[in-house]
Design a protein around this motif. Sequence first.
Motif, short mmCIF file in Angstrom:
data_model
loop_
_atom_site.label_atom_id
_atom_site.label_comp_id
_atom_site.label_asym_id
_atom_site.label_seq_id
_atom_site.Cartn_x
_atom_site.Cartn_y
_atom_site.Cartn_z
N ALA A 1 -9.13 -1.15 0.63
CA ALA A 1 -7.79 -1.52 1.07
C ALA A 1 -7.86 -2.46 2.27
CB ALA A 1 -6.99 -0.27 1.41
N PHE B 1 0.80 -1.22 0.00
CA PHE B 1 0.00 0.00 0.00
C PHE B 1 0.84 1.28 0.00
CE2 PHE B 1 -2.70 -3.31 1.84
CZ PHE B 1 -3.78 -3.24 0.98
N LEU C 1 -6.04 4.06 4.49
CA LEU C 1 -6.63 2.78 4.12
C LEU C 1 -8.14 2.91 4.09
CD1 LEU C 1 -3.77 1.71 4.70
CD2 LEU C 1 -4.86 -0.37 5.51
#
Length: 85
Positions: free
Chosen positions: A39, A17, A35
């Motif tokens: 995600a 990420f 996030l």
Amino acid sequence: MTDSVATMIAEILTGKFDVLPEDVTNEAVLEDLDLDSLALVELSLILEQRLGISIDDGTLNSRQTIDQAAGAIDSLTAVQQEGAA
């Protein structure tokens, strides 16, 4: 095991990420690391594969710290291992 799960989460966050390593601490809130819900689902799927467990929707949420997320995964792992024994 929480520390190892937290380390695994940190590695995924920085590798997959693109979260900056200096932003990844046990007290970092997942939402503050950008996030989103998609995600979190992807993070759950990666953890499922690596740990060989099933993670229900909602186990991880954006308001958790990395340490809280690791604790939730640890608890889930313990329950699933007890059920398999």
